[in-house]
Enzyme design. Structure first.
Site, short mmCIF file in Angstrom:
data_model
loop_
_atom_site.label_atom_id
_atom_site.label_comp_id
_atom_site.label_asym_id
_atom_site.label_seq_id
_atom_site.Cartn_x
_atom_site.Cartn_y
_atom_site.Cartn_z
N LYS A 154 10.78 -21.65 19.99
CA LYS A 154 10.54 -21.05 18.65
C LYS A 154 9.03 -20.90 18.48
O LYS A 154 8.27 -21.79 18.89
CB LYS A 154 11.09 -21.97 17.55
CG LYS A 154 12.61 -22.15 17.60
CD LYS A 154 13.34 -20.93 17.05
CE LYS A 154 14.84 -21.14 17.15
NZ LYS A 154 15.62 -20.05 16.60
N LYS A 180 17.59 -22.49 25.70
CA LYS A 180 18.42 -21.33 25.36
C LYS A 180 17.51 -20.19 24.93
O LYS A 180 16.53 -20.38 24.21
CB LYS A 180 19.37 -21.72 24.23
CG LYS A 180 20.15 -20.58 23.63
CD LYS A 180 21.04 -21.08 22.50
CE LYS A 180 21.57 -19.93 21.67
NZ LYS A 180 20.46 -19.23 20.95
N ASP A 182 16.89 -17.00 22.53
CA ASP A 182 17.42 -16.72 21.20
C ASP A 182 18.27 -15.46 21.23
O ASP A 182 18.20 -14.67 22.18
CB ASP A 182 16.30 -16.62 20.16
CG ASP A 182 16.64 -17.53 18.99
OD1 ASP A 182 15.76 -18.14 18.41
OD2 ASP A 182 17.86 -17.65 18.69
N GLU A 183 19.06 -15.30 20.16
CA GLU A 183 20.09 -14.24 20.18
C GLU A 183 19.46 -12.85 20.24
O GLU A 183 20.09 -11.90 20.70
CB GLU A 183 21.01 -14.36 18.95
CG GLU A 183 20.36 -14.12 17.61
CD GLU A 183 19.54 -15.30 17.11
OE1 GLU A 183 19.60 -16.37 17.75
OE2 GLU A 183 18.86 -15.15 16.11
N HIS A 272 26.97 -16.81 21.91
CA HIS A 272 26.28 -16.80 20.61
C HIS A 272 27.10 -15.89 19.70
O HIS A 272 27.64 -14.89 20.17
CB HIS A 272 24.84 -16.31 20.75
CG HIS A 272 24.02 -16.63 19.54
ND1 HIS A 272 24.20 -16.00 18.33
CD2 HIS A 272 23.03 -17.53 19.35
CE1 HIS A 272 23.35 -16.51 17.45
NE2 HIS A 272 22.64 -17.44 18.03
N ARG A 273 27.15 -16.21 18.41
CA ARG A 273 28.06 -15.46 17.53
C ARG A 273 27.32 -14.57 16.52
O ARG A 273 27.86 -14.21 15.47
CB ARG A 273 28.98 -16.43 16.80
CG ARG A 273 28.22 -17.44 15.95
CD ARG A 273 29.17 -18.35 15.18
NE ARG A 273 28.42 -19.32 14.35
CZ ARG A 273 28.98 -20.09 13.43
NH1 ARG A 273 30.28 -20.05 13.22
NH2 ARG A 273 28.25 -20.93 12.72
N HIS A 305 29.08 -21.09 19.31
CA HIS A 305 28.45 -21.67 18.11
C HIS A 305 29.52 -21.87 17.04
O HIS A 305 30.31 -20.96 16.76
CB HIS A 305 27.36 -20.74 17.60
CG HIS A 305 26.12 -20.76 18.45
ND1 HIS A 305 24.91 -21.16 17.98
CD2 HIS A 305 25.93 -20.46 19.75
CE1 HIS A 305 24.00 -21.09 18.95
NE2 HIS A 305 24.60 -20.67 20.04
N LYS A 312 21.11 -25.10 8.38
CA LYS A 312 20.56 -24.06 7.48
C LYS A 312 21.53 -22.91 7.24
O LYS A 312 21.30 -22.05 6.39
CB LYS A 312 19.27 -23.51 8.07
CG LYS A 312 19.49 -22.66 9.32
CD LYS A 312 18.19 -22.21 9.96
CE LYS A 312 18.47 -21.31 11.15
NZ LYS A 312 17.27 -20.98 11.91
N SER A 355 24.42 -25.90 15.94
CA SER A 355 23.05 -25.38 15.99
C SER A 355 22.72 -24.76 14.64
O SER A 355 23.61 -24.40 13.88
CB SER A 355 22.96 -24.30 17.08
OG SER A 355 21.70 -23.65 17.05
N GLY A 357 19.11 -25.15 12.12
CA GLY A 357 18.50 -26.07 11.15
C GLY A 357 18.60 -27.51 11.57
O GLY A 357 18.35 -28.43 10.79
N GLY A 380 13.99 -25.48 16.18
CA GLY A 380 12.84 -25.76 15.32
C GLY A 380 12.65 -27.26 15.18
O GLY A 380 11.52 -27.76 15.05
#
Ligand code: CAP
Ligand code: MG
Length: 432
Positions: A154, A180, A182-183, A272-273, A305, A312, A355, A357, A380
């Protein structure tokens, strides 16, 4: 008007007993103003099987046997049974075009939500399911009991391929199993996919050598399908054991293709969704996340996921538990208006992925919901640690150890500095 114009109510029969080979779908429905209950459920069954808005001039006798039947109503919940012959063996997109298609746009319905589906063994036998599954992943990663762990570099996009791999190294050295993508990271001018694989491979080998642990990555191959196949091969040729696909944006057809490709390489699929919340967030309309998880397990993702309940992004606890049950159990019992019976036969179980937050202070909450049979991604929540990524990963691993030993984080932090520093910054806060 003498001549019959509509025939929707012919798709309603409350004394119908579904056959063992029927596909049965549970819907939540709200009729539009002026529409009766039977007019609504008749439309759901009709429009998702053989019907249309008007009676027809020609109706071959075969039609009768292919009609869906709305057969059980409980308030705003209805079950609809579909004859097996409606469905092409092994064709996931076609199933969705039927039970998750036109009906969602019908004026006669104020709201409609597809909650769950029972897929008979005669239907699921045409699908592969996960290649590795939970046992295969644990064996491949040499992680016997605890949750698997991973992190996304991140900020989520903007690093060069080399910088990305350096952050991955720090993540692995902090004790995490996985890094991983990111999407929204695929192959950009500043972080070309093939460059990233080259640097990541170098860093993985270095981390494995220095730790003696198995390290891997969820590298995002999402792209046009033929390009995904090419990227899958490059991952395989470089010794990677997972590939990541943004399954909603890629679509069921391409996930089926990549399940074949990756299965040939014995590679696991991380699903990943991204985009799921466009259709699963409104509890009165759309598709449930557990339905998406069911379809993806059927096709053959190894993990997906599933939300955290405490992070979050919107993910009620009940939904997280339901998704986990859909992914991990071999036989699911009906749960009134939430889950239908499902016998998964030989389809392997997959991991729910917590995953969004996440930080060390939330790990006990997530493990209280999901137990150990899950993958936890803390992104994060490690790169924001006061002492940086490696310390953040260590703090998360310490939080997992504490939880598995039944010790409070505060107690464990007394002699684990990285965890103490994480708790000093975030405590047990639930980000929104
Ligand atoms: C989490 C994440 C994941 C979300 C997806 C993000 O990062 O990488 O994509 O978890 O949501 O981009 O937000 P943080 P879900 O750990 O830094 O939040 O898991 O609900 O599908
Ligand atoms: Mg992300």
């Amino acid at each position: 008007m003498s001549k019959k114009v509509e025939w929707y109510t012919e798709f309603v029969n409350e004394s119908y007993k579904p056959s063992k080979t029927d596909v049965v779908v549970l819907f939540y429905f709200e009729p539009a103003k002026g529409i009766s209950r039977d007019e609504a459920i008749g439309r759901i069954a009709s429009e998702s099987s053989t019907g249309t808005w008007t009676t027809l001039f020609r109706m071959p006798p075969r039609m009768k046997k292919l009609m869906a039947t709305a057969f059980e109503v409980d308030g705003n919940f209805v079950k609809v049974a579909y004859p097996l012959d409606l469905w092409e063996p092994g064709n996931a997109p076609q199933l969705l075009s039927g039970i998750a298609g036109n009906i969602f746009g019908m004026k006669a319905l104020e709201n409609l939500r597809l909650i769950d589906v029972t897929l008979p063994k005669e239907y699921i036998k045409h699908f592969k399911g996960p290649c590795q599954g939970i046992q295969g992943i644990r064996k491949m990663m040499k992680v016997k009991k605890r949750p698997l762990t991973g992190a996304v570099p991140k900020p989520k996009i903007g690093f060069s391929a080399k910088e990305h791999a350096e952050i991955a190294f720090e993540t692995w050295m902090g004790g995490f199993d996985l890094t991983k993508d990111d999407e929204n990271l695929s192959s950009t001018s500043f972080n070309n996919f093939y460059e990233r694989v080259k640097f990541m491979t170098k860093m993985r080998d270095k981390a494995e050598k220095e730790t003696g642990e198995q390290k891997d990555a969820l590298i995002n191959i999402t792209a046009e399908t033929k390009e995904m196949m090419k990227r899958a091969k490059v991952l395989h040729d470089n010794g990677w054991r997972y590939a990541m696909i943004d399954v909603v944006v890629a679509g069921t057809a391409s996930v089926q293709t990549l399940r074949d490709t990756l299965g040939d390489y014995k590679m696991a699929i991380h699903a990943h969704r991204a985009m799921h919340a466009t259709f699963d967030r409104n509890e009165k309309h759309g598709l449930s996340m557990q339905f998406l998880a069911k379809i993806m397990r059927l096709i053959g993702v190894d993990q997906i996921h599933s939300g955290t309940a405490v992070g979050k992004l919107v993910s009620p606890r009940k939904e997280v538990e339901t998704i986990a049950e859909t992914m991990r159990e071999m036989k699911v019992k009906e749960e009134k208006n939430n889950l239908l019976n499902q016998d998964w036969g030989n389809i392997k179980p997959g991991f729910p992925v917590a995953s969004g937050g996440m930080h060390p202070g939330l790990i006990p909450d997530v493990m209280e919901i999901l137990g150990n049979e899950c993958t936890i991604l803390v992104s994060g929540g490690i790169h924001g640690h006061p002492k940086g990524t490696r310390a953040g990963a260590k703090a998360s691993m310490q939080a997992i150890e504490a939880t598995m030993n039944g010790v409070s984080l505060e107690e464990y932090a007394k002699n684990h500095l990285e965890l103490k520093e994480a708790l000093d910054k975030w405590g047990h806060m639930r980000p929104v």
